[in-house]
Design an enzyme around this catalytic site. Structure first.
Site, PDB file in Angstrom:
ATOM      1  N   TYR A 241     -11.753   7.620   0.487  1.00  0.00           N
ATOM      2  CA  TYR A 241     -11.109   8.562  -0.311  1.00  0.00           C
ATOM      3  C   TYR A 241     -11.867   9.766  -0.620  1.00  0.00           C
ATOM      4  O   TYR A 241     -12.810   9.773  -0.801  1.00  0.00           O
ATOM      5  CB  TYR A 241     -10.792   7.737  -1.705  1.00  0.00           C
ATOM      6  N   ASP A 269      -2.243   8.767   1.650  1.00  0.00           N
ATOM      7  CA  ASP A 269      -0.977   8.294   0.958  1.00  0.00           C
ATOM      8  C   ASP A 269      -1.312   8.100  -0.656  1.00  0.00           C
ATOM      9  O   ASP A 269      -0.272   7.635  -1.271  1.00  0.00           O
ATOM     10  CB  ASP A 269      -0.350   7.249   1.655  1.00  0.00           C
ATOM     11  N   HIS A 362       0.549   1.725   2.450  1.00  0.00           N
ATOM     12  CA  HIS A 362      -0.502   1.311   1.549  1.00  0.00           C
ATOM     13  C   HIS A 362       0.020  -0.004   1.108  1.00  0.00           C
ATOM     14  O   HIS A 362      -0.113  -0.106  -0.290  1.00  0.00           O
ATOM     15  CB  HIS A 362      -0.560   2.489   0.405  1.00  0.00           C
TER      16      HIS A 362
HETATM   17  O1  173 Z   1      -4.082   0.127  -3.525  1.00  0.00           O
HETATM   18  C1  173 Z   1      -5.096   0.304  -4.274  1.00  0.00           C
HETATM   19  O2  173 Z   1      -5.220  -0.411  -5.505  1.00  0.00           O
HETATM   20  C2  173 Z   1      -5.944   1.419  -3.953  1.00  0.00           C
HETATM   21  O3  173 Z   1      -6.082   1.800  -2.997  1.00  0.00           O
HETATM   22  C3  173 Z   1      -6.964   1.915  -4.873  1.00  0.00           C
HETATM   23  C4  173 Z   1      -7.358   3.274  -5.362  1.00  0.00           C
HETATM   24  C5  173 Z   1      -8.215   3.920  -6.147  1.00  0.00           C
HETATM   25  C6  173 Z   1      -8.983   2.849  -6.860  1.00  0.00           C
HETATM   26  C7  173 Z   1      -8.499   1.296  -6.678  1.00  0.00           C
HETATM   27  C8  173 Z   1      -7.656   0.767  -5.760  1.00  0.00           C
END
Ligand code: 173
Length: 504
Positions: A241, A269, A362
């Site tokens: 991320y 995404d 996702h």
């Molecule tokens: O799908 C999710 O839950 C995920 O990708 C996510 C994103 C940020 C924080 C925690 C989970």
């Protein structure tokens, strides 16, 4: 350094139990979080519940072990707590929890778990409600979640016969790295919600079965812990991320490369987290009813989406194509975009010299009514063939798919259609949440056995022989077609609930 500081007694810590002075203990160390209370992405309330006490049990599933150290300035690290003196929050074992533990004791032996759906059926009954809601939930009405699985039902095989299928080999290479099957363990956040060892279960089973694990940015275990747990020569990828603060991202990426990570999957995404209402409703129902009635008259109660929403605030919605040269300048790892959903973006990724794309929505958790990865694969292969003369699978630009995969037949369909490999997420979480490492090993063994049988029945001795002509995908873009129901899948699938009257 705080680690050399004199131990602090639990009693002293206990005096700092208010908003004015709030100390907590995590993994035997005392932290002053007073100034951090209002900045905590999960809100101050949850920290205040542990003010003056040991917060480790609550902290662990949601945060990587080093998060508290990196988020607080060094002067707030007060030092170790005197052994055995920390005040614990009294954990009441509710009747509901007792019943859950009884169900845990009533799990069938693994020999009775015949397929990946079976893990889901057990996980649903033995996981905590919170963990189940978080892992199983998806966006809005969960139509994309169901479509991800259903799309595979619109693809049928055209097997070949009269081939000598005595010896079979379904191993492959992914981004130049060996894999025992065309499957990798995809990234999923908060692994300790389901089991205390979290993602370590995945690392260990991946080593045993020769598959590749993609480490999530938001793992419950720390990145280094997961890399340290790998066997020599074991391949791991990293899901990224991208942080608002690009220096943090740069540090993560370069550290990953130094530690031998072999591919960087940039998630594209999730500029904002989707609404997962099953998860929201769970948090809402958990809330203190007095609190709800006080605040909710005008509908202004905090409907925050709990852990996921809270810890995702760092993700940069400004991420764009212009960032790619920068990524190329900071790492030599192959770069892959995870979450591409149409051929135009796949083509752009190819033209920008990336190593591949993951065609993914996702796990149905982001944009509702985004199409399944397997459907997008069909158009990407067609268009990149047409526009750039590419054929797939392709070593130079690899296509991956995830979402809805439950069987080796699903994987073989994706391979026939041009995917290099397929990512599996939730089924592995369910496997280790219900049976720990043994469950995860069993899940990979099931897939292995399914590959063996299905390759033989398909008339393919290796993955090169799993070709486009072996599938009929002519209905893939038809979103409403009559196909037999998948009883196993829909038997496990939780119907969404509407809002209910409160108990009075
Ligand atoms: O799908 C999710 O839950 C995920 O990708 C996510 C994103 C940020 C924080 C925690 C989970």
């Amino acid at each position: 350094m705080s680690s050399e500081a004199k131990p602090i007694s639990g009693q002293t810590v206990a005096e700092h139990n208010s908003r004015e002075s709030c100390w907590i203990i995590v993994h035997g160390h005392v932290y002053d979080v007073t100034d951090f209370l209002d900045d905590h992405p999960g809100g101050s309330k949850i920290i205040l519940k542990y003010a003056g006490k040991d917060a480790t049990a609550e902290y662990d599933p949601i945060h990587p072990p080093d998060a508290i150290k990196t988020n607080l300035p060094p002067e707030k690290h007060l030092g170790p707590v005197e052994t055995g003196t920390a005040l614990q929050v009294e954990v009441k074992i509710t009747d509901q929890e007792k019943a859950r533990q009884e169900r845990m004791n009533a799990r069938p032996p693994l020999s009775e778990i015949l397929n990946l759906h079976d893990f889901e059926a057990i996980a649903k009954t033995v996981m905590t409600d919170k963990a189940w809601a978080y892992y199983s939930s998806a966006a809005d009405d969960e139509i994309t979640l169901r479509e991800n699985h259903a799309a595979y039902h619109r693809i049928w095989f055209r097997p070949r016969v009269m081939r000598n299928v005595t010896h079979l080999d379904w191993s492959t290479t992914i981004l130049g790295q060996k894999s025992s099957m065309p499957v990798y363990i995809t990234a999923t956040a908060l692994g300790k919600l389901g089991h205390p060892d979290g993602e370590l279960n995945l690392t260990r089973a991946a080593a045993k079965h020769g598959v590749i694990q993609m480490i999530p940015t938001l793992a419950s275990c720390s990145f280094d812990e997961l890399v340290d747990a790998a066997e020599p020569g074991q391949t791991q990828f990293l899901q990224l991320y991208v942080n608002n603060d690009r220096n943090i991202t740069k540090r993560i990426v370069q550290h990953a490369e130094e530690r031998g990570i072999k591919g960087l999957f940039i998630t594209v995404d999730a500029p904002q987290l989707g609404r997962r209402e099953k998860d929201m409703r769970m948090k809402f129902e958990d809330a203190d009813p007095d609190q709800v009635s006080k605040n909710d008259k005008s509908g202004e109660v905090d409907r925050s989406q709990g852990a996921a929403r809270a810890i995702s605030s760092f993700i940069d919605p400004g991420l764009c194509w212009d960032d790619l040269p920068w990524f190329k300048s900071i790492t030599k790892m192959p770069l892959i975009l995870k979450g591409v959903q149409c051929w135009e973006d796949a083509l752009e990724a190819y033209d920008q010299g990336l190593a591949g794309v993951v065609l993914s929505n996702h796990g149905g958790r982001q944009l509702e009514f985004s199409r399944s990865g397997i459907e997008v694969l069909v158009e990407v292969v067609e268009k990149l063939g047409e526009k750039r003369g590419l054929s797939f699978p392709n070593e130079k630009f690899q296509l991956f798919v995830d979402g809805g995969v439950r069987r080796a037949t699903d994987v073989l369909k994706a391979v026939a259609l041009g995917a290099t490999a397929v990512g599996i997420g939730r089924p592995f979480l369910y496997a280790y949440s219900s049976y720990g490492l043994d469950g995860m090993n069993h899940a990979l063994q099931i897939l292995r056995d399914e590959f063996e049988m299905n390759m033989r029945l398909l008339g393919a001795r290796n993955l090169k022989e799993v070709v486009r002509d072996m599938v009929d995908a002519s209905s893939i873009h038809q979103h409403v077609v009559a196909v037999p129901d998948d009883k196993l899948y829909y038997g496990n699938y939780d119907t969404l609930q509407s809002v209910r009257l409160r108990d009075i």
